[in-house]
Design a protein around this motif. Structure first.
Motif, mmCIF file in Angstrom:
data_model
loop_
_atom_site.group_PDB
_atom_site.id
_atom_site.type_symbol
_atom_site.label_atom_id
_atom_site.label_comp_id
_atom_site.label_asym_id
_atom_site.label_seq_id
_atom_site.Cartn_x
_atom_site.Cartn_y
_atom_site.Cartn_z
ATOM 1 N N CYS A 42 44.904 41.338 49.173
ATOM 2 C CA CYS A 42 43.876 42.379 49.170
ATOM 3 C C CYS A 42 44.404 43.574 48.392
ATOM 4 C CB CYS A 42 43.565 42.829 50.595
ATOM 5 S SG CYS A 42 42.768 41.548 51.585
ATOM 6 N N ARG A 43 43.491 44.456 48.024
ATOM 7 C CA ARG A 43 43.938 45.662 47.319
ATOM 8 C C ARG A 43 44.773 46.543 48.259
ATOM 9 N NH1 ARG A 43 38.616 47.662 43.974
ATOM 10 N NH2 ARG A 43 38.006 45.626 43.217
ATOM 11 N N GLU A 44 44.223 46.777 49.478
ATOM 12 C CA GLU A 44 44.864 47.722 50.397
ATOM 13 C C GLU A 44 45.363 47.029 51.663
ATOM 14 O OE1 GLU A 44 41.834 50.577 51.238
ATOM 15 O OE2 GLU A 44 41.410 50.826 49.091
ATOM 16 N N ALA A 45 46.390 47.631 52.253
ATOM 17 C CA ALA A 45 46.985 47.049 53.462
ATOM 18 C C ALA A 45 45.959 46.960 54.598
ATOM 19 C CB ALA A 45 48.195 47.878 53.891
ATOM 20 N N ALA A 46 45.077 47.956 54.717
ATOM 21 C CA ALA A 46 44.098 47.949 55.822
ATOM 22 C C ALA A 46 43.164 46.749 55.720
ATOM 23 C CB ALA A 46 43.281 49.243 55.807
ATOM 24 N N GLU A 47 42.991 46.246 54.506
ATOM 25 C CA GLU A 47 42.085 45.108 54.319
ATOM 26 C C GLU A 47 42.696 43.788 54.791
ATOM 27 O OE1 GLU A 47 39.743 46.906 50.436
ATOM 28 O OE2 GLU A 47 41.436 45.589 50.132
ATOM 29 N N LYS B 69 53.609 26.761 65.376
ATOM 30 C CA LYS B 69 54.702 27.314 64.552
ATOM 31 C C LYS B 69 54.604 26.837 63.111
ATOM 32 C CE LYS B 69 57.918 27.807 68.381
ATOM 33 N NZ LYS B 69 58.739 26.936 69.193
ATOM 34 N N LYS B 70 53.784 25.804 62.880
ATOM 35 C CA LYS B 70 53.600 25.303 61.503
ATOM 36 C C LYS B 70 52.862 26.297 60.616
ATOM 37 C CE LYS B 70 52.888 20.465 62.885
ATOM 38 N NZ LYS B 70 51.865 19.395 62.874
ATOM 39 N N LEU B 71 52.202 27.269 61.252
ATOM 40 C CA LEU B 71 51.367 28.202 60.483
ATOM 41 C C LEU B 71 52.203 29.354 59.918
ATOM 42 C CD1 LEU B 71 48.587 29.312 59.576
ATOM 43 C CD2 LEU B 71 48.385 30.367 61.845
ATOM 44 N N ILE B 72 52.251 29.435 58.590
ATOM 45 C CA ILE B 72 52.977 30.515 57.898
ATOM 46 C C ILE B 72 51.937 31.472 57.303
ATOM 47 C CG2 ILE B 72 54.665 31.040 56.076
ATOM 48 C CD1 ILE B 72 55.782 28.952 57.963
ATOM 49 N N TYR B 73 52.169 32.760 57.490
ATOM 50 C CA TYR B 73 51.223 33.775 56.986
ATOM 51 C C TYR B 73 51.916 34.555 55.876
ATOM 52 C CZ TYR B 73 48.335 38.054 57.362
ATOM 53 O OH TYR B 73 47.546 39.141 57.122
ATOM 54 N N TYR B 74 51.261 34.678 54.713
ATOM 55 C CA TYR B 74 51.877 35.316 53.546
ATOM 56 C C TYR B 74 50.899 36.337 52.947
ATOM 57 C CZ TYR B 74 54.893 35.473 49.382
ATOM 58 O OH TYR B 74 55.740 35.872 48.375
ATOM 59 N N PRO B 75 50.864 37.545 53.537
ATOM 60 C CA PRO B 75 49.933 38.569 53.050
ATOM 61 C C PRO B 75 50.530 39.376 51.899
ATOM 62 C CG PRO B 75 51.018 39.316 55.067
ATOM 63 C CD PRO B 75 51.622 37.987 54.736
ATOM 64 N N THR B 76 49.717 39.710 50.917
ATOM 65 C CA THR B 76 50.198 40.575 49.830
ATOM 66 C C THR B 76 49.128 41.611 49.480
ATOM 67 O OG1 THR B 76 49.405 39.544 47.752
ATOM 68 C CG2 THR B 76 51.234 38.463 48.845
ATOM 69 N N THR B 77 49.578 42.757 48.974
ATOM 70 C CA THR B 77 48.626 43.770 48.487
ATOM 71 C C THR B 77 48.898 44.048 47.015
ATOM 72 O OG1 THR B 77 50.103 45.576 49.133
ATOM 73 C CG2 THR B 77 48.402 44.930 50.724
ATOM 74 N N THR B 78 47.860 44.509 46.333
ATOM 75 C CA THR B 78 48.015 44.756 44.897
ATOM 76 C C THR B 78 47.967 46.239 44.530
ATOM 77 O OG1 THR B 78 45.661 44.289 44.704
ATOM 78 C CG2 THR B 78 47.185 42.525 44.086
ATOM 79 N N ARG B 79 47.408 47.082 45.424
ATOM 80 C CA ARG B 79 47.292 48.502 45.027
ATOM 81 C C ARG B 79 47.982 49.439 46.012
ATOM 82 N NH1 ARG B 79 41.534 48.581 41.712
ATOM 83 N NH2 ARG B 79 41.641 46.376 41.202
ATOM 84 N N SER C 172 53.052 47.710 50.431
ATOM 85 C CA SER C 172 53.190 46.840 51.614
ATOM 86 C C SER C 172 54.474 46.046 51.411
ATOM 87 C CB SER C 172 51.989 45.906 51.761
ATOM 88 O OG SER C 172 52.077 44.841 50.842
ATOM 89 N N PRO C 173 54.949 45.340 52.440
ATOM 90 C CA PRO C 173 56.220 44.613 52.288
ATOM 91 C C PRO C 173 56.210 43.613 51.137
ATOM 92 C CG PRO C 173 55.614 44.739 54.596
ATOM 93 C CD PRO C 173 54.464 45.319 53.833
ATOM 94 N N LYS C 174 55.054 43.020 50.827
ATOM 95 C CA LYS C 174 55.003 42.067 49.698
ATOM 96 C C LYS C 174 53.849 42.457 48.794
ATOM 97 C CE LYS C 174 57.247 39.079 48.955
ATOM 98 N NZ LYS C 174 58.395 38.966 47.980
ATOM 99 N N MET C 175 54.199 42.867 47.584
ATOM 100 C CA MET C 175 53.159 43.316 46.660
ATOM 101 C C MET C 175 52.983 42.344 45.503
ATOM 102 S SD MET C 175 53.304 47.405 46.608
ATOM 103 C CE MET C 175 51.756 47.345 45.742
ATOM 104 N N GLY C 176 51.766 42.281 44.987
ATOM 105 C CA GLY C 176 51.480 41.485 43.798
ATOM 106 C C GLY C 176 50.360 40.494 44.028
ATOM 107 N N ARG C 177 49.737 40.105 42.915
ATOM 108 C CA ARG C 177 48.720 39.062 42.981
ATOM 109 C C ARG C 177 49.398 37.736 43.324
ATOM 110 N NH1 ARG C 177 44.320 39.487 38.111
ATOM 111 N NH2 ARG C 177 43.221 41.314 38.905
#
Ligand code: A2P
Length: 276
Positions: free
Chosen positions: A160-165, A192-202, A205-210
């Protein structure tokens, strides 16, 4: 004793009069651009987790104003959940964003879609690639027991663009991992098999980029400790903007994955995130 009230215009409008009317049971506003809501489920509605339906409101001209919405709740849920953008001048979402508990929406009970398990060949790892409201079908699929029965690992990426999203998805993943019913349905170890990988672009956040750039650079694989990625092991479902869908398709195809469909299951499937 219950106080009797006169039948006013207001109480009359609460009587289900719309065709295919369903009642809103919950509304949550996540940001000024995003909200989710739950409605009653027609008793006869059967769908596969990941599918979408047409929902909407009666337009000012007396005709239903309908848009495609992924069902964000799993097939076993007794209610239906949806996740929506708010477009201030959007014909539907400019009005839909103001719904309250007890209001009615129109729901055509004809579910369809390609983001379903049936459209993929068996594999070991399942990737869900989402941007923005494209997380909705995966909100359904990460609550679907078959997801955990069929795969050794499930990776949900959400950009997402923003962390709140990211908040809707983040809370959902937390709920899935800690929910008693999910643990009963799926088993705590399976979750436990479920891995979540959130990223922001604008927003920072801990992980940025498309996600596309992070895939091309190999950063996602390095972060997750994945050394192999290909048609033997990996399956993917993609739901985002047109640009995201095309770019991810290129990446998946370059790794040897082929696009599948309900009638012709293969290694990945794509659907455009619907905008009201
Ligand atoms: P970006 O901020 O770099 O445009 P939107 O709100 O426009 O639907 O975008 C949701 C998220 O999807 C944003 O983080 C956006 O990144 C990202 N995005 C949009 N287009 C692409 C694309 N072609 N490939 C990868 N990510 C994309």
């Amino acid at each position: 004793m219950t106080k009797l009230t006169a039948v006013t215009q207001d109480s009359v409008s609460k009587v289900p009069t719309l065709p295919d009317a369903q009642t809103v049971t919950e509304v949550k506003h996540w940001t000024d651009r995003l909200f989710s809501f739950r409605v009653t489920r027609p008793q006869t509605l059967r769908f596969r987790s990941g599918e979408f339906v047409m929902i909407g409101l009666m337009g000012d001209n007396g005709k239903p104003l309908l848009r495609a919405y992924s069902i964000a709740s799993p097939a076993w849920d007794e209610e239906l959940e949806f996740y929506s953008i708010k477009v201030q001048d959007g014909p539907l979402t400019s009005k839909l964003q103001h719904i309250n508990v007890g209001d009615e929406i129109i729901l055509r009970p004809k579910p369809v879609g390609t983001l379903v398990h049936d459209a993929l060949l068996p594999g070991k790892r399942l990737w869900f690639f989402a941007t923005g409201t494209g997380i909705a079908p995966f909100a359904s699929l990460i609550r679907e027991p078959q997801t955990y029965e069929d795969y050794d690992q499930i990776i949900l990426t959400h950009t997402c663009r923003e962390a709140a999203e990211l908040e809707y998805g983040r809370q959902l993943v937390d709920t899935v991992r800690n929910d008693d019913l999910m643990q009963e349905l799926v088993g705590a170890d399976n979750l436990k098999k479920l891995i979540y990988y959130p990223t922001t672009t604008r927003d920072p956040s801990p992980k940025m980029g498309r996600i596309t750039d992070l895939l091309k650079s190999g950063e996602v694989f390095a972060d997750l400790g994945i050394t192999d990625f290909g048609p033997e092991t990996d399956r993917a479902m993609v739901c985002g903007s047109m640009g995201l869908n095309l770019d991810i398709k290129d990446i998946l195809e370059s790794h040897g994955l082929r696009e599948g469909a309900n009638s012709d299951p293969k290694e990945y499937v794509v659907e455009k995130a619907f905008v009201g």
